[in-house]
Design a protein around this motif. Structure first.
Motif, mmCIF file in Angstrom:
data_model
loop_
_atom_site.group_PDB
_atom_site.id
_atom_site.type_symbol
_atom_site.label_atom_id
_atom_site.label_comp_id
_atom_site.label_asym_id
_atom_site.label_seq_id
_atom_site.Cartn_x
_atom_site.Cartn_y
_atom_site.Cartn_z
ATOM 1 N N LYS A 85 0.753 -1.474 0.104
ATOM 2 C CA LYS A 85 -0.094 -0.004 -0.527
ATOM 3 C C LYS A 85 0.930 1.247 0.317
ATOM 4 C CE LYS A 85 -4.346 2.001 2.771
ATOM 5 N NZ LYS A 85 -4.803 2.145 3.238
ATOM 6 N N HIS A 86 1.660 0.627 0.600
ATOM 7 C CA HIS A 86 3.174 2.103 1.171
ATOM 8 C C HIS A 86 4.312 1.827 0.150
ATOM 9 C CE1 HIS A 86 -0.474 3.970 3.314
ATOM 10 N NE2 HIS A 86 -0.242 3.747 4.315
ATOM 11 N N PRO A 87 4.861 1.589 -1.497
ATOM 12 C CA PRO A 87 5.693 0.821 -1.613
ATOM 13 C C PRO A 87 6.836 1.953 -2.050
ATOM 14 C CG PRO A 87 4.039 1.533 -3.594
ATOM 15 C CD PRO A 87 3.383 1.696 -1.950
ATOM 16 N N ASP A 88 6.394 3.443 -1.616
ATOM 17 C CA ASP A 88 7.907 4.406 -1.503
ATOM 18 C C ASP A 88 8.688 4.643 0.029
ATOM 19 O OD1 ASP A 88 4.839 5.464 -0.981
ATOM 20 O OD2 ASP A 88 5.454 7.450 -1.219
ATOM 21 N N ARG A 89 8.054 4.147 0.867
ATOM 22 C CA ARG A 89 7.806 4.603 2.275
ATOM 23 C C ARG A 89 8.571 3.092 2.717
ATOM 24 N NH1 ARG A 89 2.809 7.160 4.483
ATOM 25 N NH2 ARG A 89 2.596 8.549 2.808
ATOM 26 N N ILE A 90 9.077 1.911 1.711
ATOM 27 C CA ILE A 90 9.639 0.544 2.120
ATOM 28 C C ILE A 90 10.468 0.749 3.112
ATOM 29 C CG2 ILE A 90 10.965 0.000 -0.110
ATOM 30 C CD1 ILE A 90 9.561 -2.539 0.301
ATOM 31 N N THR A 91 11.235 1.786 2.300
ATOM 32 C CA THR A 91 12.720 1.115 3.379
ATOM 33 C C THR A 91 12.578 2.369 5.207
ATOM 34 O OG1 THR A 91 14.016 2.104 1.492
ATOM 35 C CG2 THR A 91 15.961 2.241 3.772
ATOM 36 N N PHE A 92 11.233 2.264 5.187
ATOM 37 C CA PHE A 92 11.352 2.497 7.027
ATOM 38 C C PHE A 92 10.284 1.553 7.150
ATOM 39 C CE2 PHE A 92 12.469 7.066 5.130
ATOM 40 C CZ PHE A 92 13.292 6.972 6.504
ATOM 41 N N LEU A 93 9.368 1.124 6.353
ATOM 42 C CA LEU A 93 8.468 0.192 6.563
ATOM 43 C C LEU A 93 9.056 -1.099 7.146
ATOM 44 C CD1 LEU A 93 5.273 1.809 5.034
ATOM 45 C CD2 LEU A 93 5.440 1.956 7.440
ATOM 46 N N ALA A 94 9.931 -1.566 5.251
ATOM 47 C CA ALA A 94 10.205 -2.967 6.397
ATOM 48 C C ALA A 94 10.701 -2.754 7.189
ATOM 49 C CB ALA A 94 10.610 -2.974 4.219
ATOM 50 N N PRO A 95 11.369 -2.312 7.473
ATOM 51 C CA PRO A 95 12.036 -2.664 9.155
ATOM 52 C C PRO A 95 11.315 -2.682 9.680
ATOM 53 C CG PRO A 95 13.396 -0.356 8.487
ATOM 54 C CD PRO A 95 12.850 -1.064 7.132
ATOM 55 N N LEU A 96 10.251 -1.803 10.057
ATOM 56 C CA LEU A 96 9.522 -1.650 11.161
ATOM 57 C C LEU A 96 8.067 -2.858 11.167
ATOM 58 C CD1 LEU A 96 8.134 1.557 11.032
ATOM 59 C CD2 LEU A 96 8.987 0.902 12.848
ATOM 60 N N CYS A 97 8.204 -3.743 10.185
ATOM 61 C CA CYS A 97 7.790 -5.201 9.278
ATOM 62 C C CYS A 97 7.967 -6.449 10.305
ATOM 63 C CB CYS A 97 7.325 -5.282 8.562
ATOM 64 S SG CYS A 97 5.922 -3.410 7.592
ATOM 65 N N THR A 98 9.515 -5.779 10.046
ATOM 66 C CA THR A 98 10.846 -7.651 10.205
ATOM 67 C C THR A 98 10.754 -7.267 11.878
ATOM 68 O OG1 THR A 98 12.524 -6.151 9.916
ATOM 69 C CG2 THR A 98 11.595 -7.632 8.022
ATOM 70 N N TYR A 112 12.037 -14.607 7.297
ATOM 71 C CA TYR A 112 12.256 -15.021 5.141
ATOM 72 C C TYR A 112 10.362 -15.085 3.963
ATOM 73 C CZ TYR A 112 15.493 -17.333 7.714
ATOM 74 O OH TYR A 112 17.608 -17.404 8.151
ATOM 75 N N THR A 113 10.095 -15.403 4.884
ATOM 76 C CA THR A 113 8.976 -15.387 3.944
ATOM 77 C C THR A 113 8.663 -14.145 3.686
ATOM 78 O OG1 THR A 113 7.688 -16.907 4.565
ATOM 79 C CG2 THR A 113 5.711 -16.100 3.500
ATOM 80 N N LEU A 114 8.804 -13.269 4.248
ATOM 81 C CA LEU A 114 9.003 -11.249 3.956
ATOM 82 C C LEU A 114 9.520 -11.119 3.328
ATOM 83 C CD1 LEU A 114 6.738 -9.196 4.583
ATOM 84 C CD2 LEU A 114 7.687 -8.977 6.793
ATOM 85 N N MET A 115 11.512 -11.916 3.703
ATOM 86 C CA MET A 115 12.640 -10.836 2.804
ATOM 87 C C MET A 115 11.978 -10.854 1.448
ATOM 88 S SD MET A 115 14.206 -8.726 3.919
ATOM 89 C CE MET A 115 15.109 -9.828 5.855
ATOM 90 N N PRO A 116 12.145 -12.356 0.602
ATOM 91 C CA PRO A 116 11.622 -11.880 -1.338
ATOM 92 C C PRO A 116 10.152 -10.579 -1.673
ATOM 93 C CG PRO A 116 10.424 -13.984 -0.484
ATOM 94 C CD PRO A 116 11.387 -13.286 1.124
ATOM 95 N N ILE A 117 9.514 -10.948 -0.620
ATOM 96 C CA ILE A 117 8.540 -9.622 -0.646
ATOM 97 C C ILE A 117 8.580 -8.002 -0.226
ATOM 98 C CG2 ILE A 117 6.211 -8.886 -0.356
ATOM 99 C CD1 ILE A 117 5.952 -11.582 0.963
ATOM 100 N N ILE A 118 9.409 -8.170 0.181
ATOM 101 C CA ILE A 118 10.399 -6.728 0.620
ATOM 102 C C ILE A 118 10.968 -6.440 -1.359
ATOM 103 C CG2 ILE A 118 12.135 -5.243 1.551
ATOM 104 C CD1 ILE A 118 11.249 -6.525 4.048
ATOM 105 N N CYS A 119 11.905 -6.893 -1.226
ATOM 106 C CA CYS A 119 12.736 -7.003 -3.061
ATOM 107 C C CYS A 119 11.897 -7.042 -3.627
ATOM 108 C CB CYS A 119 13.804 -8.006 -2.507
ATOM 109 S SG CYS A 119 14.668 -8.966 -1.352
#
Length: 480
Positions: A85-98, A112-119
């Motif tokens: 929903k917010h791909p342009d903020r992924i550098t901040f949201l991805a670490p918050l999710c993990t 491990y399931t989420l990391m390929p999605i982040i990529c």
């Protein structure tokens, strides 16, 4: 002194060799070091950290059962929806999710399931995947010192209470969570413009000139959104979260803890002589539950939090098996349970080895390090960090090094303040989550580096540890 150094080299060599083999070898090869110290040098064996190990087993069993029910898939799906929903903020949201996934489950191996999605999201948005991936991998391990069921947190509380620093799990989290979030956001900010954008990166542009490589990078799509999550899996998550809430409530409201009576020896009580001339110590009489005025007495004690955690976690696991269609056979094959059992063996071997060495040289350590530590309490953070680089386990660092820190006279609030420094194994990029992240990045921007230490995790890792430790130290000094 020479013998002390030789024995220390035995400890370090065992840890180094174990780290090269990884996995179960870290704990098992520590056993060789332990055997050499005990049988070869005649040292008195230390004590294995049984309380911490029992808690890890209970927590990992509960989390593994939740994964087997499909509950972990639901959590990953929720995270993916937010990221897409917010791909342009992924550098901040991805670490918050993990980070929060690790906080919930107590292990960083759930990502491990989420990391390929982040990529995948980063590539499709044209964002250099190294930016979110590097800090997200760091965040997946950072959450360990912020989880109420993680070994590092439970061990810190257990060992601190035994050494006179009366602190609870929520009180630790009040410091570690905001401090680690500050560290992660600082690392994410530094990563936001890291490296060249994909459309300006000559190596990446050269790679996609090959049709096969272009198809590999852009052709596939990784998602969990097309997976239907049954209600039973969602119910398992609710059971798991309910168990966490119960544990936290027990830790906050100590007055509601169950109580029971026990017989204990009176301090400095003399030995007791029976009519037949037999002599028994106060401790022996207390163990036999014999109440003798002036020697032993009946006291009321509250149930310890380590026991409560074990009971609640095992009960929650049983509820998920009975009512949430969770398969125990599937659980033991899952990544969460397997990685947790590896952690048990590692902590068992490493902590027992370290305790054997340090318990035999406590006086010498106090003499050598006492003045330095007394003047610069915070310097113990460097010791924690360096040990973590070597043994790849935050829980093992706490279990093996915290008793030594207390024996050196370092105050509990200082040790709480430097707790984030127990994460240093990103320094040498051989940890599974880092290696997996490199492999998941189809763009090839997340790398180990030609010279080993110039890898994608170094910069965000160092920024996080520095900032989070400074913030935690300040918070601990203010609160305590």
């Amino acid at each position: 002194m020479i013998l002390m150094i030789i024995e220390l080299l035995v400890v370090l060599l065992a840890l180094y060799v174990g780290s090269r083999y990884g996995s179960l070898a870290l704990g098992a090869i520590s056993g060789i070091g332990l055997a050499l110290l005990v049988f070869g040098f005649g040292m008195k064996p230390g004590s294995p950290p049984t309380d911490v190990i029992y808690i890890i087993i209970a927590a990992v069993t509960c989390a593994g059962i939740m994964q087997a029910s499909g509950g972990m898939d639901w959590l990953i799906q929720i995270a993916e929806k937010m990221l897409r929903k917010h791909p342009d903020r992924i550098t901040f949201l991805a670490p918050l999710c993990t980070f929060f996934l690790t906080v919930l489950v107590g292990t960083g191996h759930v990502v491990y399931t989420l990391m390929p999605i982040i990529c995948d999201i980063a590539i499709k948005k044209g964002i250099r995947p190294e930016r979110p991936c590097g800090v997200a991998s760091i965040a997946s391990q950072v959450g360990i010192t912020c989880s109420p069921i993680a070994a590092a947190v439970v061990a810190f509380v257990t060992i601190s209470n035994a050494n006179g620093f009366d602190i609870s799990i929520p009180q630790v989290l009040m410091v570690s969570i905001p401090a680690c979030l500050c560290g992660l956001m600082a690392a994410a900010t530094a990563s936001f413009h890291r490296g060249l954008d994909l459309d300006k990166d000559p190596e990446f542009q050269k790679r996609i000139q090959d049709p096969a490589q272009r198809e590999y990078i852009y052709g596939g799509s990784v998602t969990t959104l097309d997976k239907e999550i049954p209600q039973s899996a969602k119910n398992a998550v609710f059971v798991f979260l309910g168990a966490l809430i119960i544990i936290v409530l027990f830790a906050i409201f100590q007055d509601i803890l169950p109580e029971y009576s026990t017989v204990k020896a009176i301090k400095d009580a003399p030995d007791f002589t029976f009519s037949d001339g037999t002599v028994a110590s106060a401790a022996a009489l207390a163990k036999a539950k014999a109440v003798i005025p002036g020697i032993t007495e009946v006291s009321t004690v509250k149930l310890k939090m380590n026991v409560i955690i074990q009971i609640v976690m095992i009960t929650a696991a049983a509820i998920m098996i009975l009512f949430c269609k969770a398969s125990p056979q599937k659980a033991v094959r899952g990544a969460v349970w397997q990685s947790g059992m590896v952690a048990v063996v590692a902590i068992f071997g490493i902590a027992w080895l370290a305790d054997t060495y340090f318990s035999n040289y406590t006086d010498e350590m106090q003499t050598m390090l006492g003045d330095i530590v007394a003047k610069y309490n915070w310097s113990i953070a460097f010791v924690f960090f360096l040990v973590s680089v070597l043994i790849n386990s935050q829980g093992a660092v706490v279990v093996s090094m915290l008793p030594l820190a207390y024996s050196l006279g370092i105050p509990g609030p200082v040790l709480l303040g430097v707790l984030p420094s127990v994460y240093g194994y990103f320094f040498i990029p051989n940890y599974p989550s880092d290696i997996a992240t490199v492999n998941f990045d189809r763009s090839g921007t997340t790398v180990i580096g030609k010279y080993l230490l110039n890898h994608s995790f170094m910069m965000p890792g160092l920024i996080h540890v520095t900032v989070s430790t400074l913030v935690a130290y300040a918070l601990s000094m203010i609160i305590y």
